[in-house]
Design a protein around this motif. Structure first.
Motif, PDB file in Angstrom:
ATOM      1  N   LEU A  38       1.860 -23.261   9.783  1.00 47.42           N
ATOM      2  CA  LEU A  38       1.588 -24.411  10.966  1.00 47.42           C
ATOM      3  C   LEU A  38       2.655 -23.869  12.221  1.00 47.42           C
ATOM      4  O   LEU A  38       2.185 -23.600  13.215  1.00 47.42           O
ATOM      5  CB  LEU A  38       1.869 -25.171  10.677  1.00 47.42           C
ATOM      6  CG  LEU A  38       0.530 -25.506   9.672  1.00 47.42           C
ATOM      7  CD1 LEU A  38       0.509 -27.054   9.274  1.00 47.42           C
ATOM      8  CD2 LEU A  38      -0.961 -25.339  10.579  1.00 47.42           C
ATOM      9  N   GLU A  39       3.818 -23.361  11.475  1.00 45.47           N
ATOM     10  CA  GLU A  39       5.013 -23.272  12.676  1.00 45.47           C
ATOM     11  C   GLU A  39       5.424 -21.792  13.689  1.00 45.47           C
ATOM     12  O   GLU A  39       4.877 -21.699  14.717  1.00 45.47           O
ATOM     13  CB  GLU A  39       6.469 -23.654  11.927  1.00 45.47           C
ATOM     14  CG  GLU A  39       6.661 -24.737  11.887  1.00 45.47           C
ATOM     15  CD  GLU A  39       7.968 -24.886  10.691  1.00 45.47           C
ATOM     16  OE1 GLU A  39       8.746 -24.241  10.615  1.00 45.47           O
ATOM     17  OE2 GLU A  39       7.882 -27.030  10.975  1.00 45.47           O
ATOM     18  N   VAL A  40       4.452 -20.711  12.512  1.00 49.14           N
ATOM     19  CA  VAL A  40       4.612 -19.591  12.676  1.00 49.14           C
ATOM     20  C   VAL A  40       3.446 -19.686  14.364  1.00 49.14           C
ATOM     21  O   VAL A  40       3.540 -19.027  15.146  1.00 49.14           O
ATOM     22  CB  VAL A  40       4.851 -18.487  11.645  1.00 49.14           C
ATOM     23  CG1 VAL A  40       3.761 -16.965  12.242  1.00 49.14           C
ATOM     24  CG2 VAL A  40       6.327 -19.027  11.581  1.00 49.14           C
ATOM     25  N   ILE A  41       1.940 -19.641  13.864  1.00 44.16           N
ATOM     26  CA  ILE A  41       0.697 -20.094  14.259  1.00 44.16           C
ATOM     27  C   ILE A  41       1.291 -20.510  16.266  1.00 44.16           C
ATOM     28  O   ILE A  41       0.817 -20.500  17.226  1.00 44.16           O
ATOM     29  CB  ILE A  41      -0.369 -20.045  13.704  1.00 44.16           C
ATOM     30  CG1 ILE A  41      -0.695 -18.942  12.961  1.00 44.16           C
ATOM     31  CG2 ILE A  41      -1.565 -20.623  14.393  1.00 44.16           C
ATOM     32  CD1 ILE A  41      -1.498 -18.006  13.166  1.00 44.16           C
ATOM     33  N   GLY A  42       1.488 -22.293  15.460  1.00 40.84           N
ATOM     34  CA  GLY A  42       1.694 -22.768  16.489  1.00 40.84           C
ATOM     35  C   GLY A  42       2.444 -22.226  17.694  1.00 40.84           C
ATOM     36  O   GLY A  42       2.521 -22.210  18.649  1.00 40.84           O
ATOM     37  N   ALA A  43       3.856 -21.963  17.331  1.00 32.23           N
ATOM     38  CA  ALA A  43       4.864 -20.680  18.155  1.00 32.23           C
ATOM     39  C   ALA A  43       3.954 -19.904  18.812  1.00 32.23           C
ATOM     40  O   ALA A  43       4.267 -19.469  20.277  1.00 32.23           O
ATOM     41  CB  ALA A  43       5.902 -19.919  17.176  1.00 32.23           C
ATOM     42  N   GLN A  44       3.239 -18.811  18.279  1.00 29.53           N
ATOM     43  CA  GLN A  44       2.224 -17.891  18.354  1.00 29.53           C
ATOM     44  C   GLN A  44       2.304 -17.962  20.187  1.00 29.53           C
ATOM     45  O   GLN A  44       1.574 -17.478  20.670  1.00 29.53           O
ATOM     46  CB  GLN A  44       1.505 -17.416  17.673  1.00 29.53           C
ATOM     47  CG  GLN A  44       1.772 -16.078  17.050  1.00 29.53           C
ATOM     48  CD  GLN A  44       0.514 -15.479  15.788  1.00 29.53           C
ATOM     49  OE1 GLN A  44       0.139 -15.727  15.310  1.00 29.53           O
ATOM     50  NE2 GLN A  44       0.510 -14.597  16.313  1.00 29.53           N
TER      51      GLN A  44
END
Length: 150
Positions: A38-44
Motif C-alpha cells: 500500500l505504501e509503495v503503490i501510494g508513493a508511486q
C-alpha cells in the motif's frame, strides 16, 4: 501476518498518494491490505494528478484482481531510472545499515551530481528509509529480498 481491513488499507494508501486519509478518485484497490504494498503503490501515485486516468488505470492493472505483493514491488522497481535502480540494488545488497554520508562518496564517483536526487526519489517511493540520528539506510525485508534476487 493478516492484512489491513478495507478502510484502513484505503486510508494508508491514500495517505501516501494524496497526503490525506481519503482519496479524491475511485482508488479502491487494497493490495490485500499489505502495508508495504500500500505504501509503495501510494508513493508511486503521489505526484500524479488525480485526473490522470491513465496512471491510475495502470496502477489498478498492476495490482490486478489477485494482487501478488512481489509483483507490485517489482513494478515500482521497474519504474525507476537507471541510476535509481543501481543505487537501490547497491543498498539492498551491501549498504543496509550503512551511513548515507559514507556511501555518497562512492556513488558521486559513479554518478556525479545525480546521487542526492536518486536517493530522495527512492525514499519518496518508500523503497528505502534513512533513519536518524545515525543517518543510515534501511529497507523492508521484502524489498531487500527482491533487490538481492535481481
Amino acid at each position: 501476518m493478516t492484512g489491513l481491513g478495507q478502510d484502513e488499507a484505503l486510508e494508508l494508501s491514500s495517505c501516501h498518494a494524496f497526503c490525506k486519509a481519503a482519496p479524491e478518485t475511485p482508488y479502491k484497490r487494497a493490495c490485500r491490505g499489505h502495508p508495504l504494498a500500500l505504501e509503495v503503490i501510494g508513493a508511486q501515485l503521489f505526484d500524479k494528478e488525480s485526473n490522470d486516468i491513465q496512471c491510475w488505470e495502470e496502477a489498478v492493472h498492476n495490482i490486478g484482481e489477485n494482487p501478488d505483493i512481489p509483483r507490485i514491488l517489482q513494478t515500482s522497481f521497474d519504474g525507476l531510472s537507471h541510476i535509481e535502480k543501481e543505487i537501490f540494488l547497491d543498498i539492498a545488497c551491501c549498504f543496509v545499515g550503512q551511513r548515507k554520508r559514507d556511501t555518497d562518496l562512492f556513488w558521486e564517483v559513479l554518478y556525479p551530481n545525480k546521487v542526492q536526487t536518486a536517493i530522495k526519489n527512492l525514499s519518496l517511493k518508500m523503497l528505502i528509509n534513512i533513519n536518524s540520528p545515525q543517518d543510515s539506510f534501511h529497507m523492508h525485508d521484502l524489498l531487500r529480498e527482491m533487490g538481492r534476487g535481481i
